[in-house]
Design a protein around this motif. Structure first.
Motif, PDB file in Angstrom:
ATOM      1  N   ALA A 181      21.983  41.244  17.200  1.00 51.20           N
ATOM      2  CA  ALA A 181      22.273  41.703  18.562  1.00 51.20           C
ATOM      3  C   ALA A 181      21.027  41.792  19.422  1.00 51.20           C
ATOM      4  O   ALA A 181      21.034  41.388  20.592  1.00 51.20           O
ATOM      5  CB  ALA A 181      22.980  43.055  18.518  1.00 51.20           C
ATOM      6  N   HIS A 182      19.942  42.335  18.880  1.00 49.47           N
ATOM      7  CA  HIS A 182      18.732  42.503  19.687  1.00 49.47           C
ATOM      8  C   HIS A 182      18.156  41.160  20.113  1.00 49.47           C
ATOM      9  O   HIS A 182      17.592  41.031  21.205  1.00 49.47           O
ATOM     10  CB  HIS A 182      17.689  43.288  18.914  1.00 49.47           C
ATOM     11  CG  HIS A 182      18.085  44.699  18.621  1.00 49.47           C
ATOM     12  ND1 HIS A 182      18.613  45.533  19.583  1.00 49.47           N
ATOM     13  CD2 HIS A 182      18.028  45.433  17.479  1.00 49.47           C
ATOM     14  CE1 HIS A 182      18.871  46.717  19.046  1.00 49.47           C
ATOM     15  NE2 HIS A 182      18.529  46.678  17.773  1.00 49.47           N
ATOM     16  N   GLN A 183      18.268  40.156  19.250  1.00 53.22           N
ATOM     17  CA  GLN A 183      17.765  38.840  19.611  1.00 53.22           C
ATOM     18  C   GLN A 183      18.676  38.169  20.637  1.00 53.22           C
ATOM     19  O   GLN A 183      18.201  37.500  21.563  1.00 53.22           O
ATOM     20  CB  GLN A 183      17.631  37.976  18.358  1.00 53.22           C
ATOM     21  CG  GLN A 183      16.756  38.598  17.280  1.00 53.22           C
ATOM     22  CD  GLN A 183      15.387  39.011  17.804  1.00 53.22           C
ATOM     23  OE1 GLN A 183      14.492  38.175  17.958  1.00 53.22           O
ATOM     24  NE2 GLN A 183      15.203  40.292  18.088  1.00 53.22           N
ATOM     25  N   MET A 184      19.966  38.363  20.498  1.00 53.16           N
ATOM     26  CA  MET A 184      20.909  37.785  21.449  1.00 53.16           C
ATOM     27  C   MET A 184      20.705  38.374  22.842  1.00 53.16           C
ATOM     28  O   MET A 184      20.862  37.670  23.852  1.00 53.16           O
ATOM     29  CB  MET A 184      22.340  38.002  20.958  1.00 53.16           C
ATOM     30  CG  MET A 184      22.633  37.265  19.661  1.00 53.16           C
ATOM     31  SD  MET A 184      24.140  37.841  18.860  1.00 53.16           S
ATOM     32  CE  MET A 184      25.389  37.199  19.973  1.00 53.16           C
ATOM     33  N   THR A 185      20.353  39.649  22.919  1.00 53.27           N
ATOM     34  CA  THR A 185      20.071  40.263  24.213  1.00 53.27           C
ATOM     35  C   THR A 185      18.929  39.546  24.923  1.00 53.27           C
ATOM     36  O   THR A 185      18.905  39.439  26.145  1.00 53.27           O
ATOM     37  CB  THR A 185      19.724  41.751  24.021  1.00 53.27           C
ATOM     38  OG1 THR A 185      20.858  42.419  23.448  1.00 53.27           O
ATOM     39  CG2 THR A 185      19.369  42.419  25.338  1.00 53.27           C
ATOM     40  N   ALA A 186      17.975  39.034  24.144  1.00 52.67           N
ATOM     41  CA  ALA A 186      16.854  38.265  24.693  1.00 52.67           C
ATOM     42  C   ALA A 186      17.182  36.782  24.800  1.00 52.67           C
ATOM     43  O   ALA A 186      16.295  35.972  25.097  1.00 52.67           O
ATOM     44  CB  ALA A 186      15.624  38.457  23.816  1.00 52.67           C
ATOM     45  N   LEU A 187      18.446  36.416  24.563  1.00 53.52           N
ATOM     46  CA  LEU A 187      18.917  35.030  24.591  1.00 53.52           C
ATOM     47  C   LEU A 187      18.216  34.166  23.551  1.00 53.52           C
ATOM     48  O   LEU A 187      18.004  32.964  23.746  1.00 53.52           O
ATOM     49  CB  LEU A 187      18.779  34.425  25.999  1.00 53.52           C
ATOM     50  CG  LEU A 187      19.505  35.169  27.127  1.00 53.52           C
ATOM     51  CD1 LEU A 187      19.390  34.401  28.433  1.00 53.52           C
ATOM     52  CD2 LEU A 187      20.971  35.418  26.784  1.00 53.52           C
ATOM     53  N   ILE A 188      17.853  34.784  22.431  1.00 49.73           N
ATOM     54  CA  ILE A 188      17.313  34.068  21.282  1.00 49.73           C
ATOM     55  C   ILE A 188      18.461  33.785  20.323  1.00 49.73           C
ATOM     56  O   ILE A 188      19.259  34.669  20.026  1.00 49.73           O
ATOM     57  CB  ILE A 188      16.237  34.911  20.561  1.00 49.73           C
ATOM     58  CG1 ILE A 188      15.031  35.136  21.473  1.00 49.73           C
ATOM     59  CG2 ILE A 188      15.802  34.240  19.262  1.00 49.73           C
ATOM     60  CD1 ILE A 188      14.012  36.108  20.896  1.00 49.73           C
ATOM     61  N   ASP A 189      18.558  32.560  19.840  1.00 55.04           N
ATOM     62  CA  ASP A 189      19.567  32.215  18.836  1.00 55.04           C
ATOM     63  C   ASP A 189      19.140  32.851  17.515  1.00 55.04           C
ATOM     64  O   ASP A 189      18.095  32.500  16.960  1.00 55.04           O
ATOM     65  CB  ASP A 189      19.652  30.700  18.694  1.00 55.04           C
ATOM     66  CG  ASP A 189      20.767  30.256  17.758  1.00 55.04           C
ATOM     67  OD1 ASP A 189      21.266  31.096  16.978  1.00 55.04           O
ATOM     68  OD2 ASP A 189      21.122  29.068  17.792  1.00 55.04           O
ATOM     69  N   PRO A 190      19.922  33.776  16.970  1.00 54.47           N
ATOM     70  CA  PRO A 190      19.477  34.479  15.763  1.00 54.47           C
ATOM     71  C   PRO A 190      19.519  33.646  14.488  1.00 54.47           C
ATOM     72  O   PRO A 190      18.824  33.970  13.524  1.00 54.47           O
ATOM     73  CB  PRO A 190      20.446  35.662  15.662  1.00 54.47           C
ATOM     74  CG  PRO A 190      21.675  35.219  16.372  1.00 54.47           C
ATOM     75  CD  PRO A 190      21.204  34.310  17.470  1.00 54.47           C
TER      76      PRO A 190
END
Length: 296
Positions: A181-190
């Protein structure tokens, strides 16, 4: 038989003795005990003794004990958080866990680069204390509203920061408490990130996100409308079967502990409804219950 990858949830450390007996019957296989900024009045020895009794009775494990504050800031609050880190490292073994988790902290209002020397000073020492006791330290990947340039809580929210952190303190017992979730908030593909970093992931939080790409396309990420929401697993965008597959391929044998109390829909009176749905969903994503192979 018990799968080595257990599914559990987070509970407040000071309320664990009261909370766990009320929810363990839902099928949670692990619990992480968390404290916010300070241990407060919690007697760790007494709490650990009671929790271990409950664990023996119900067959769960304590996956980690964590404190979430800023141990680097130099304020009174930071000193309390740092003291909490020290106390959890001293007492973690009483809970039967080898993981102490939390935020790295940062110099308030400063950049990640400016905060790294203080991080190396504090966690260079804490990592040695933890290693002496056979413990690992896991940093949550939450930005807490911060960016690379400034923030008040945590530097461990970006993979470039991870590289710099682990280079500044090259200790094998320092790693990540990761969630998509935290990476998705930064628009990073986890997913590709997870493949790369599995060896440094010591603990996983079960929290997902929903990204509203239609809002991003119309308003961007700095507009008046929210473009992402934290979600309980099973309600967000992530395919947790993929996450668990990658974790297993990487040799991960820890737990996935649901971080509730964030979902905008399954909250309030629906909180435990959502968490139990997530529990059963994540168990299904790992393949269900462990089934013994035939003896040949």
């Amino acid at each position: 038989m018990q799968d080595t990858l257990r599914i559990g949830t987070l509970v407040p450390g000071g309320e664990a003795v009261k909370t766990i007996p009320q929810i363990v019957q839902h099928g949670f296989e692990s619990f992480q005990l968390n404290f916010w900024q300070t241990l407060g009045e919690t007697d760790l020895v007494e709490t650990a003794a009671r929790v271990r009794e409950l664990a023996a009775e119900h067959g769960f494990v304590i996956s980690a004990v964590g404190i979430y504050g800023n141990p680097l800031g130099g304020s009174e609050g930071s000193e309390a958080t740092l003291a909490g880190w020290e106390q959890l490292i001293e007492h973690a073994h009483l809970f039967g866990t080898d993981i102490v988790s939390g935020f790295t902290g940062r110099l308030p209002g400063s950049s990640i680069d400016e905060s790294l020397p203080r991080f190396a000073e504090v966690f260079g020492e804490l990592s040695k204390r933890a290693a002496d006791k056979g413990l690992r330290i896991a940093f949550e990947n939450c930005a807490m509203g911060g960016s690379w340039q400034q923030g008040d809580w945590n530097i461990a929210h970006n993979p470039t920061a991870w590289e710099q952190m682990f280079n500044s303190v090259p200790a094998d017992n320092l790693g990540l408490e990761w969630e998509p979730a935290h990476q998705m908030t930064a628009l990073i593909d986890p997913v590709p990130q997870l493949r790369k970093w599995t060896g440094k992931i010591f603990h996983v939080h079960g929290k997902d996100a929903t990204i509203a790409w239609d809002i991003i396309k119309e308003y961007g990420i700095h507009g008046p409308r929210s473009y992402v929401w934290d979600r309980t697993p099973g309600f967000g965008d992530t395919n947790w079967t993929d996450i668990i597959t990658i974790l297993r391929q990487g040799g991960y044998q820890g737990t996935i502990d649901i971080e509730g109390w964030h979902d905008p829909v399954y909250r309030d009176e629906l909180e435990m409804t959502g968490q139990v749905h997530a529990l059963n969903y994540l168990k299904q994503c790992r393949g269900g219950s462990l089934v013994p192979n035939p003896v040949l």
